[in-house]
Design an enzyme around this catalytic site. Structure first.
Site, PDB file in Angstrom:
ATOM      1  N   ALA A   1       0.829  -1.321  -0.051  1.00  0.00           N
ATOM      2  CA  ALA A   1       0.035   0.009   0.108  1.00  0.00           C
ATOM      3  C   ALA A   1       0.648   1.185  -0.067  1.00  0.00           C
ATOM      4  CB  ALA A   1      -1.156   0.122   1.208  1.00  0.00           C
TER       5      ALA A   1
ATOM      6  N   SER B   1      -3.106  -3.573   0.430  1.00  0.00           N
ATOM      7  CA  SER B   1      -2.209  -4.222   0.859  1.00  0.00           C
ATOM      8  C   SER B   1      -2.399  -5.681   1.199  1.00  0.00           C
ATOM      9  CB  SER B   1      -1.643  -3.343   2.257  1.00  0.00           C
ATOM     10  OG  SER B   1      -0.584  -4.356   2.726  1.00  0.00           O
ATOM     11  N   GLY B   2      -1.263  -6.413   0.699  1.00  0.00           N
ATOM     12  CA  GLY B   2      -1.545  -7.980   1.019  1.00  0.00           C
ATOM     13  C   GLY B   2      -1.393  -8.334   2.531  1.00  0.00           C
ATOM     14  N   HIS B   3      -0.628  -7.921   3.242  1.00  0.00           N
ATOM     15  CA  HIS B   3      -0.419  -8.366   4.517  1.00  0.00           C
ATOM     16  C   HIS B   3      -1.329  -7.802   5.553  1.00  0.00           C
ATOM     17  CE1 HIS B   3       2.057  -4.934   6.434  1.00  0.00           C
ATOM     18  NE2 HIS B   3       2.036  -4.636   5.394  1.00  0.00           N
TER      19      HIS B   3
ATOM     20  N   THR C   1       9.870  -7.340 -12.671  1.00  0.00           N
ATOM     21  CA  THR C   1       9.343  -8.516 -12.821  1.00  0.00           C
ATOM     22  C   THR C   1       8.100  -8.981 -11.779  1.00  0.00           C
ATOM     23  OG1 THR C   1      10.988  -9.440 -13.951  1.00  0.00           O
ATOM     24  CG2 THR C   1       9.699 -11.001 -13.179  1.00  0.00           C
TER      25      THR C   1
ATOM     26  N   CYS D   1       4.698   2.299  12.448  1.00  0.00           N
ATOM     27  CA  CYS D   1       5.531   3.537  11.551  1.00  0.00           C
ATOM     28  C   CYS D   1       5.919   4.471  12.950  1.00  0.00           C
ATOM     29  CB  CYS D   1       5.140   3.947  10.542  1.00  0.00           C
ATOM     30  SG  CYS D   1       3.754   3.202   9.846  1.00  0.00           S
TER      31      CYS D   1
END
Ligand SMILES: *Cc1c(COP(=O)(O)O)cnc(C)c1O
Length: 383
Positions: A78, A206-208, A244, A330
């Site tokens: 993200a 975001s994936g996580h 890639t 963060c």
């Protein structure tokens, strides 16, 4: 007696990241082992298999949010999606338009992108939020000028869990001819989000944060939205993001989205029940606790509490077998007080007494009961 069934440490920091779902890992494994092809190799079956995995994943993401697969761009997360959306769209609109609008309680990567644009001479309006954490629609409307190219307002806040009124914002932006971007890292897969219904033009994923792998994300970009690339090279992802792709990571986020699509209602109910359970235990035992952020428009898996009279960093450190946090991953890494809590009107002392507790798909009742007992005991001890 519940203690026997609980595995330590207990993870209650689902906004920082989520554990990977086993089904996601299984979907990824072939692309980390036998099917190792480059998805951009068009001349042999290794490449075709890898490409097929990437395209299935793209469809799964699109389906979850009501988009078409051609509108999904893979990114590293993200953070990259937000950078690409904000900078790419603003650069493409320049010099005709040079102004964007965002909000003081956005994720650090949105605010940092906005500040970077400001340093480059663009104008940025940072909207306030009220004590609930919500923006004022009148203030947003008043801030839009004919120089405004983009409005960026997050969906679910990562510290206090409040949900902005995306429908109203989307409608207003559509009406004014301004592109609407939303950072939905904490929202996709957790609450229903349909980009058509909400008039969202650009959305970061975001994936996580959704039980998928780290290091992969996606950007939904409505067809024909003008944007410039930030990463140039071989021209992958329609020339918008060269490099890639990792078929394993793509398959992972795709599977995470497919599962979320099927299990969202079940997850939501689970998280709601545990959230109510935790809060009622804590508020029954302690009278120095305040709940931060709007109580109605919220994702229930994100709880933010102020325990008056204590220091939350000491509480969090003391709770060694329970992983909760004092704020976003963060800002806690930088040991800076939460600007989100500041934006909703908390003073320094209150901010220093606040914790975020995150509940998710894998959280159990036993974990919640144990965590509630220990948090209560520890707060009482520290008072
Ligand atoms: C976690 C998070 C991000 C950053 O996502 P990454 O995939 O880790 O780069 C951005 N915005 C919000 C709201 C988040 O919760």
């Amino acid at each position: 007696m519940t203690e026997k069934t609980v595995k330590f440490p207990i993870y209650l920091d689902y906004q920082a990241t989520t554990p990977i779902d086993e089904r996601v890992l299984l979907a990824m494994m072939p692309y980390l082992t036998t099917n190792f092809g480059n998805p951009h190799s068009v001349e042999h079956s290794f490449g075709w298999q890898a490409e097929a995995a990437v395209e299935i994943a793209r469809k799964n993401i699109a389906t979850l949010i009501g988009a078409s697969h051609g509108e999904i761009i893979f990114t590293s997360g993200a953070t990259e999606s937000n950078n690409l959306a904000i900078k790419g769209i603003v650069y493409a609109a320049y010099p005709k338009k040079n102004h964007i609008i965002t909000v003081k309680s956005e994720h650090e990567c949105v605010l940092a992108s906005a500040r970077s644009l400001e340093n480059g001479g663009f104008d940025v309006t940072y909207l306030d939020v009220d004590e609930d954490g919500l923006i004022d629609m009148g203030a947003l409307e008043a801030a839009i000028t004919d120089k405004t190219s983009l409005v960026s307002v997050m969906a679910v806040n990562n510290e206090i869990g409040v949900i902005q009124n995306l429908k109203a914002i989307g409608d207003l932006c559509r009406d004014k001819g301004v592109i609407f971007h939303t950072d939905a890292a904490q929202a996709v897969g957790k609450i229903p989000l349909d980009v058509e219904e909400l008039n969202i033009d650009v959305m970061s994923i975001s994936g996580h944060k959704i039980y998928g792998p780290k290091g992969i994300g996606a950007l939904y970009l409505r067809k024909n939205t003008p944007i410039l690339s930030l990463i140039d090279g071989g021209g992958q992802e329609n020339g918008l993001r060269s490099g890639t792709l990792s078929p394993a990571l793509c398959a992972g986020i795709g599977k995470a989205c497919a599962i979320a699509g099927e299990e969202m209602a079940k997850d939501y109910q689970h998280v709601t029940e545990l959230s109510i359970r935790l809060l009622s235990k804590i508020s029954a035992a302690l009278n120095n606790v305040h709940f931060n952020g709007c109580r109605e428009n919220r994702y229930p898996g994100n709880i933010n509490l102020t325990f008056y009279g204590i220091k939350s960093d000491i509480l969090v450190a003391d709770l060694r077998d329970i992983a909760i946090s004092t704020g976003s991953a963060c800002s806690s890494a930088k040991h800076k007080p939460s600007y989100v809590l500041e934006a909703i009107g908390l003073n320094k002392q209150e901010i220093d007494a606040s914790v975020r507790i995150g509940i998710g798909r894998m959280t159990t009742i036993e974990e919640i009961d144990h965590a509630a007992d220990h948090i209560i005991k520890r707060v009482q001890y520290l008072l």
